[in-house]
Design a protein around this motif. Structure first.
Motif, mmCIF file in Angstrom:
data_model
loop_
_atom_site.group_PDB
_atom_site.id
_atom_site.type_symbol
_atom_site.label_atom_id
_atom_site.label_comp_id
_atom_site.label_asym_id
_atom_site.label_seq_id
_atom_site.Cartn_x
_atom_site.Cartn_y
_atom_site.Cartn_z
ATOM 1 N N ASP A 164 46.191 35.932 40.158
ATOM 2 C CA ASP A 164 45.974 34.128 40.099
ATOM 3 C C ASP A 164 46.882 34.226 38.385
ATOM 4 O OD1 ASP A 164 44.174 34.737 38.100
ATOM 5 O OD2 ASP A 164 42.839 34.185 39.844
ATOM 6 N N ASP A 165 47.382 32.501 37.879
ATOM 7 C CA ASP A 165 47.692 32.401 36.783
ATOM 8 C C ASP A 165 47.194 33.140 36.053
ATOM 9 O OD1 ASP A 165 49.746 31.024 38.126
ATOM 10 O OD2 ASP A 165 49.083 29.402 37.973
ATOM 11 N N LEU A 166 45.675 33.154 35.424
ATOM 12 C CA LEU A 166 45.271 33.513 34.749
ATOM 13 C C LEU A 166 44.717 34.836 34.813
ATOM 14 C CD1 LEU A 166 42.941 32.968 32.369
ATOM 15 C CD2 LEU A 166 40.951 33.373 34.256
ATOM 16 N N PHE A 167 44.559 36.633 35.798
ATOM 17 C CA PHE A 167 45.219 36.901 35.849
ATOM 18 C C PHE A 167 46.248 37.417 35.043
ATOM 19 C CE2 PHE A 167 46.903 41.529 37.232
ATOM 20 C CZ PHE A 167 46.049 41.770 37.049
ATOM 21 N N GLU A 168 47.715 37.177 35.235
ATOM 22 C CA GLU A 168 49.093 37.140 34.360
ATOM 23 C C GLU A 168 48.951 36.855 33.255
ATOM 24 O OE1 GLU A 168 52.141 35.799 37.033
ATOM 25 O OE2 GLU A 168 51.593 37.142 38.515
ATOM 26 N N ALA A 169 48.818 35.790 32.788
ATOM 27 C CA ALA A 169 47.877 35.289 31.275
ATOM 28 C C ALA A 169 47.613 36.495 30.363
ATOM 29 C CB ALA A 169 47.963 33.367 31.583
ATOM 30 N N LEU A 170 46.093 36.478 31.281
ATOM 31 C CA LEU A 170 45.621 37.687 30.306
ATOM 32 C C LEU A 170 45.969 38.616 29.995
ATOM 33 C CD1 LEU A 170 42.107 36.106 31.403
ATOM 34 C CD2 LEU A 170 43.814 35.836 28.434
ATOM 35 N N GLU A 171 47.426 39.662 30.901
ATOM 36 C CA GLU A 171 47.463 41.096 30.422
ATOM 37 C C GLU A 171 48.063 41.185 29.076
ATOM 38 O OE1 GLU A 171 47.803 44.340 32.523
ATOM 39 O OE2 GLU A 171 46.913 42.451 33.133
ATOM 40 N N PRO A 172 48.012 40.687 28.578
ATOM 41 C CA PRO A 172 49.193 41.094 27.304
ATOM 42 C C PRO A 172 47.780 41.331 26.417
ATOM 43 C CG PRO A 172 50.518 39.612 28.295
ATOM 44 C CD PRO A 172 49.647 39.260 29.161
ATOM 45 N N ILE A 173 46.271 40.485 26.645
ATOM 46 C CA ILE A 173 45.050 39.995 25.176
ATOM 47 C C ILE A 173 44.679 41.447 25.893
ATOM 48 C CG2 ILE A 173 44.001 39.506 24.923
ATOM 49 C CD1 ILE A 173 44.583 36.528 25.329
ATOM 50 N N LEU A 174 44.280 41.809 27.321
ATOM 51 C CA LEU A 174 43.084 42.670 27.886
ATOM 52 C C LEU A 174 43.628 44.547 28.054
ATOM 53 C CD1 LEU A 174 41.925 40.359 30.518
ATOM 54 C CD2 LEU A 174 40.673 40.734 28.107
ATOM 55 N N GLU A 175 44.887 44.280 28.204
ATOM 56 C CA GLU A 175 45.501 45.384 28.797
ATOM 57 C C GLU A 175 45.481 46.534 27.362
ATOM 58 O OE1 GLU A 175 46.789 48.990 30.582
ATOM 59 O OE2 GLU A 175 46.158 47.129 31.223
ATOM 60 N N PRO A 176 45.635 46.192 25.988
ATOM 61 C CA PRO A 176 45.503 46.808 25.144
ATOM 62 C C PRO A 176 44.565 47.198 24.939
ATOM 63 C CG PRO A 176 46.984 44.923 24.566
ATOM 64 C CD PRO A 176 45.942 44.887 25.611
ATOM 65 N N LEU A 177 42.619 46.240 25.534
ATOM 66 C CA LEU A 177 42.118 47.174 24.381
ATOM 67 C C LEU A 177 41.085 48.224 25.020
ATOM 68 C CD1 LEU A 177 39.979 43.381 25.749
ATOM 69 C CD2 LEU A 177 40.745 44.444 23.264
ATOM 70 N N PRO A 178 40.383 48.994 23.773
ATOM 71 C CA PRO A 178 40.144 50.426 24.232
ATOM 72 C C PRO A 178 39.526 50.450 25.532
ATOM 73 C CG PRO A 178 39.179 49.389 22.221
ATOM 74 C CD PRO A 178 40.107 48.837 22.825
ATOM 75 N N THR A 179 38.856 52.083 25.788
ATOM 76 C CA THR A 179 37.904 51.687 27.434
ATOM 77 C C THR A 179 36.800 53.308 26.740
ATOM 78 O OG1 THR A 179 39.055 54.173 27.918
ATOM 79 C CG2 THR A 179 39.928 52.096 29.435
ATOM 80 N N LEU A 180 36.242 52.427 27.502
ATOM 81 C CA LEU A 180 34.840 53.587 26.928
ATOM 82 C C LEU A 180 34.635 54.785 27.236
ATOM 83 C CD1 LEU A 180 31.697 50.039 28.219
ATOM 84 C CD2 LEU A 180 32.707 51.154 26.010
ATOM 85 N N PRO A 181 34.218 55.498 26.752
ATOM 86 C CA PRO A 181 33.522 56.892 27.218
ATOM 87 C C PRO A 181 32.987 57.114 28.246
ATOM 88 C CG PRO A 181 32.427 56.568 24.404
ATOM 89 C CD PRO A 181 33.161 54.917 25.259
ATOM 90 N N GLY A 182 33.412 57.608 29.363
ATOM 91 C CA GLY A 182 32.815 57.360 30.326
ATOM 92 C C GLY A 182 33.711 56.544 31.491
ATOM 93 N N GLN A 183 34.512 55.846 31.009
ATOM 94 C CA GLN A 183 35.660 54.641 31.381
ATOM 95 C C GLN A 183 37.336 55.567 32.164
ATOM 96 O OE1 GLN A 183 34.696 50.663 29.923
ATOM 97 N NE2 GLN A 183 33.922 50.379 32.061
ATOM 98 N N SER A 184 38.084 55.078 32.750
ATOM 99 C CA SER A 184 39.514 54.967 31.997
ATOM 100 C C SER A 184 39.914 53.634 33.380
ATOM 101 C CB SER A 184 40.175 56.030 33.274
ATOM 102 O OG SER A 184 39.321 55.682 34.888
ATOM 103 N N ARG A 185 41.318 52.988 32.831
ATOM 104 C CA ARG A 185 41.493 52.060 33.045
ATOM 105 C C ARG A 185 41.737 51.699 35.225
ATOM 106 N NH1 ARG A 185 42.817 49.469 28.835
ATOM 107 N NH2 ARG A 185 43.470 50.915 27.047
ATOM 108 N N ARG A 186 41.294 52.943 35.207
ATOM 109 C CA ARG A 186 41.585 52.872 37.360
ATOM 110 C C ARG A 186 39.835 52.424 37.587
ATOM 111 N NH1 ARG A 186 44.558 54.691 41.051
ATOM 112 N NH2 ARG A 186 42.669 55.470 42.060
ATOM 113 N N ASP A 187 38.981 52.362 36.126
ATOM 114 C CA ASP A 187 38.132 51.883 36.372
ATOM 115 C C ASP A 187 37.430 50.787 36.261
ATOM 116 O OD1 ASP A 187 36.566 54.237 36.965
ATOM 117 O OD2 ASP A 187 36.371 55.207 34.762
ATOM 118 N N ARG A 188 38.570 50.695 35.841
ATOM 119 C CA ARG A 188 38.523 48.883 35.278
ATOM 120 C C ARG A 188 39.271 48.297 36.455
ATOM 121 N NH1 ARG A 188 40.828 48.305 29.349
ATOM 122 N NH2 ARG A 188 41.075 46.156 29.822
ATOM 123 N N ALA A 189 40.102 48.584 37.001
ATOM 124 C CA ALA A 189 41.375 47.690 38.025
ATOM 125 C C ALA A 189 40.208 48.043 39.544
ATOM 126 C CB ALA A 189 42.070 48.435 38.371
#
Length: 279
Positions: A164-189
């Protein structure tokens, strides 16, 4: 059913991930409870029609958090209901919210001791990825009565097949956020939840469950700027930030909804449910 449990002084979260990942969800339970939506009614319809959830069904829930699924399990008749919530702050919130309607075990699920065959339904909502799969499923096998059901499900607050529009609009904000220990980008997806073959293989290794039935529920969540802020404040990469940074990110999300999306957006969400009968 009463769990034989002990309070774990070293663990503040489900499973085997690091302390920072374990603690973030108990930072502000009241805020989390208001911000995080519940689950589609169809999930609990399936638990009733397929898995036999009805008044008087002895049940177990792993990782209830602030009780979004707990409330629906109770409403559908789970009784007695034992919940395993190792985060002390979340456990305290659950006690305030549900009182004597539940029994709370404040211990990581891998360390719990429950009577064999004592439940007919074991469930976990958006929490099972924090548990060691082989250890956890052996415990599920042990606590379920023959013919009892295991159910786990997750919600993704975006739909990869329906961005949706929100997903694409927030990508520049959310993508740079650090992951937690034990997580990966794939977990977040949502890779863990939607890896059907891996989840089925986990169950098959036990030799104790029928092949799982898998259902996907697609649904919409209407968000204005305030509601979007409340929802994103429950996401672990944002919760893990320092307070000032957290508020800055949430402010930017509000600006996107108000400034770019006209103050309101219909968020595409998807939930996946696995159910399997114990042989």
């Amino acid at each position: 059913m009463r769990p034989r449990t002990r309070i774990s002084s070293r663990s503040t979260g489900v499973g085997t991930v690091g302390p920072s990942a374990q603690r973030v969800f108990g930072t502000d339970p009241e805020r989390y409870a208001v911000g995080r939506p519940g689950y589609p009614a169809g999930i609990f319809d399936t638990l009733a029609h397929r898995c036999g959830l009805a008044p008087g069904t002895p049940a177990l829930e792993i990782g209830p958090g602030t009780g979004q699924a707990t409330a629906d399990l109770l409403a559908r008749g789970a009784e007695p209901l034992t919940v395993v919530e190792p985060n002390p702050a979340l456990a305290a919130y659950l006690r305030r919210r549900f009182g004597s309607r539940i029994t709370i075990a404040v211990v990581p699920f891998e360390e719990i001791d429950l009577a064999p065959g004592s439940v007919r339904l074991a469930a976990s909502a958006t929490a099972w990825h924090w548990v060691d799969q082989d250890v956890g499923l052996r415990l599920i096998r042990r606590v379920l009565a023959p013919g009892g059901w295991w159910a786990c499900w997750w919600t993704l607050f975006h739909d990869p097949d329906d961005p949706d529009d929100l997903f694409e609009a927030l990508e520049p904000i959310l993508e740079p956020l650090p992951t937690l220990p034990g997580q990966s980008r794939r977990d977040r997806a949502g890779a863990f939840a939607f890896d059907r073959e891996a989840r089925a293989a986990d169950l098959a290794r036990t030799g104790s469950f029928d092949a799982p039935e898998i259902e996907v529920f697609r649904w919409k969540l209407e968000l204005d700027a305030r509601r979007a802020r409340m929802l994103f404040a429950t996401f672990s990469p944002i919760l893990a930030l320092a307070p000032a940074d957290r508020e800055s990110v949430l402010d930017r999300i509000v600006d996107v909804v108000d400034g770019q999306l006209g103050g309101r957006v219909m968020r595409s969400c998807v939930s996946i449910l696995y159910t399997a009968r114990r042989c």
